[in-house]
Design a protein around this motif. Sequence first.
Motif, mmCIF file in Angstrom:
data_model
loop_
_atom_site.group_PDB
_atom_site.id
_atom_site.type_symbol
_atom_site.label_atom_id
_atom_site.label_comp_id
_atom_site.label_asym_id
_atom_site.label_seq_id
_atom_site.Cartn_x
_atom_site.Cartn_y
_atom_site.Cartn_z
ATOM 1 N N MET A 193 0.343 -1.444 0.304
ATOM 2 C CA MET A 193 -0.104 0.254 0.293
ATOM 3 C C MET A 193 0.898 1.234 -0.224
ATOM 4 O O MET A 193 0.618 2.324 -0.439
ATOM 5 N N ALA A 194 1.729 1.243 0.897
ATOM 6 C CA ALA A 194 3.149 2.177 1.051
ATOM 7 C C ALA A 194 3.824 2.069 -0.408
ATOM 8 O O ALA A 194 3.111 4.088 -0.703
ATOM 9 N N LYS A 195 3.813 1.540 -0.585
ATOM 10 C CA LYS A 195 4.519 1.904 -2.702
ATOM 11 C C LYS A 195 3.506 2.780 -3.400
ATOM 12 O O LYS A 195 3.729 2.927 -4.367
ATOM 13 N N ARG A 196 2.227 1.585 -3.406
ATOM 14 C CA ARG A 196 1.113 3.130 -4.657
ATOM 15 C C ARG A 196 0.828 4.474 -3.999
ATOM 16 O O ARG A 196 0.934 5.267 -4.791
ATOM 17 N N GLN A 197 0.910 4.505 -2.318
ATOM 18 C CA GLN A 197 1.278 5.611 -2.464
ATOM 19 C C GLN A 197 2.383 6.594 -2.447
ATOM 20 O O GLN A 197 1.724 8.216 -3.331
ATOM 21 N N SER A 198 3.441 5.973 -2.541
ATOM 22 C CA SER A 198 4.415 6.927 -3.364
ATOM 23 C C SER A 198 4.376 6.834 -4.429
ATOM 24 O O SER A 198 5.144 8.182 -5.048
ATOM 25 N N LEU A 199 4.019 5.508 -5.163
ATOM 26 C CA LEU A 199 4.221 5.822 -6.811
ATOM 27 C C LEU A 199 3.172 6.931 -7.375
ATOM 28 O O LEU A 199 3.128 7.838 -8.343
ATOM 29 N N LYS A 200 1.752 7.273 -6.513
ATOM 30 C CA LYS A 200 0.770 8.331 -7.145
ATOM 31 C C LYS A 200 0.967 10.072 -6.833
ATOM 32 O O LYS A 200 1.732 10.353 -6.838
ATOM 33 N N GLU A 201 1.908 9.313 -5.201
ATOM 34 C CA GLU A 201 3.306 11.117 -4.945
ATOM 35 C C GLU A 201 3.570 11.480 -5.812
ATOM 36 O O GLU A 201 4.121 12.225 -6.508
ATOM 37 N N LEU A 202 4.833 10.397 -6.372
ATOM 38 C CA LEU A 202 5.151 11.217 -7.591
ATOM 39 C C LEU A 202 4.704 11.789 -9.726
ATOM 40 O O LEU A 202 5.335 12.291 -9.182
ATOM 41 N N GLN A 203 4.084 10.314 -9.507
ATOM 42 C CA GLN A 203 3.726 10.832 -10.525
ATOM 43 C C GLN A 203 2.843 11.609 -10.572
ATOM 44 O O GLN A 203 2.418 12.711 -11.411
ATOM 45 N N GLU A 204 2.288 12.519 -9.250
ATOM 46 C CA GLU A 204 1.451 14.210 -8.500
ATOM 47 C C GLU A 204 2.691 15.354 -9.174
ATOM 48 O O GLU A 204 2.671 16.520 -9.880
ATOM 49 N N ARG A 205 3.850 15.278 -8.538
ATOM 50 C CA ARG A 205 4.306 15.620 -8.981
ATOM 51 C C ARG A 205 5.546 16.269 -9.949
ATOM 52 O O ARG A 205 5.633 16.587 -10.638
ATOM 53 N N LEU A 206 5.274 14.845 -10.669
ATOM 54 C CA LEU A 206 5.958 14.446 -12.294
ATOM 55 C C LEU A 206 4.801 16.119 -13.028
ATOM 56 O O LEU A 206 5.229 16.314 -14.220
ATOM 57 N N ALA A 207 3.312 15.464 -12.880
ATOM 58 C CA ALA A 207 2.841 16.223 -13.501
ATOM 59 C C ALA A 207 2.291 17.483 -12.835
ATOM 60 O O ALA A 207 2.794 18.838 -14.113
ATOM 61 N N GLN A 208 3.054 17.758 -12.059
ATOM 62 C CA GLN A 208 3.060 19.655 -11.576
ATOM 63 C C GLN A 208 4.603 20.262 -12.083
ATOM 64 O O GLN A 208 4.195 20.685 -13.015
ATOM 65 N N ARG A 209 5.591 19.373 -12.356
ATOM 66 C CA ARG A 209 6.604 20.121 -12.952
ATOM 67 C C ARG A 209 6.718 20.278 -14.101
ATOM 68 O O ARG A 209 7.042 21.502 -14.707
ATOM 69 N N LEU A 210 5.592 18.881 -14.901
ATOM 70 C CA LEU A 210 6.108 19.303 -15.953
ATOM 71 C C LEU A 210 4.544 20.631 -17.107
ATOM 72 O O LEU A 210 5.082 21.599 -17.808
ATOM 73 N N SER A 211 3.759 20.928 -16.066
ATOM 74 C CA SER A 211 2.534 21.532 -16.502
ATOM 75 C C SER A 211 3.225 23.067 -15.971
ATOM 76 O O SER A 211 3.143 23.986 -16.622
ATOM 77 N N VAL A 212 4.434 23.447 -14.991
ATOM 78 C CA VAL A 212 5.253 24.746 -14.820
ATOM 79 C C VAL A 212 6.044 25.097 -15.528
ATOM 80 O O VAL A 212 6.276 25.674 -15.735
ATOM 81 N N ALA A 213 7.345 23.695 -15.795
ATOM 82 C CA ALA A 213 7.709 24.403 -17.342
ATOM 83 C C ALA A 213 6.940 24.070 -18.664
ATOM 84 O O ALA A 213 7.549 24.956 -18.948
ATOM 85 N N LYS A 214 5.853 23.975 -18.830
ATOM 86 C CA LYS A 214 5.654 24.390 -19.910
ATOM 87 C C LYS A 214 4.910 26.095 -20.187
ATOM 88 O O LYS A 214 4.716 26.598 -21.022
ATOM 89 N N THR A 215 4.361 25.943 -18.673
ATOM 90 C CA THR A 215 4.124 27.453 -19.248
ATOM 91 C C THR A 215 5.249 28.477 -19.010
ATOM 92 O O THR A 215 5.366 29.835 -18.150
ATOM 93 N N GLU A 216 6.778 27.572 -17.870
ATOM 94 C CA GLU A 216 7.410 29.011 -18.487
ATOM 95 C C GLU A 216 8.548 28.540 -18.937
ATOM 96 O O GLU A 216 9.336 29.340 -18.814
ATOM 97 N N ALA A 217 8.614 28.290 -20.233
ATOM 98 C CA ALA A 217 9.379 27.779 -20.758
ATOM 99 C C ALA A 217 9.607 28.988 -21.520
ATOM 100 O O ALA A 217 9.012 29.853 -22.111
#
Length: 183
Positions: free
Chosen positions: A1-25
């Motif tokens: 269960m802990a692995k699923r939670q950390s994977l989900k957090e990682l995906q959310e962080r990556l998605a957030q970084r990608l959206s920031v990178a697109k706007t600040e490119a």
Amino acid sequence: MAKRQSLKELQERLAQRLSVAKTEAVTAAWLAVESNGSRYLLPLVQSGEIFPWSAVQRVPYTKPWYLGVASLRGGLHGVIDLAALVESASPVAGSAALASQGERITSESRLVSLHTALGVNAVIWIDRLLGLRSAAMFSGFGSKPDGAPSYFNRSLKDAQGLHWQELDLQVLVGEPEFLAIAA
């Protein structure tokens, strides 16, 4: 269960970084080069491939800024000395006395081809590449210098206080003087 939670957090962080990178490119608009001590900005959309310095076969009875031809990727390209071209078009535009070609050819010398869409099989010899630049890197935008060649666009000033000259390669290749290389 802990692995699923950390994977989900990682995906959310990556998605957030990608959206920031697109706007600040920051999109690079120019290839920054130096020729005989002067700094120029060549529009990326008008520039082509960058080659290391290559042997140039002289062509007799041509203007001093036309160095000759070089074989690059199996094709012959006319080699234009940017510093000599600018100096011949407007002695006011040149920043320093033109050093001899032998003194200027170094391991940093490059040949920048003109984009194929411009319809001219030529390369511009520059003393060295200075990287890519975007409009956000400049704090001051000036007008075209008085007496400057038609292919000079605005002058720019970067954060370090260095002056740059933007060139319009499309205007350059349309110049009758540029197309008439015979001396």
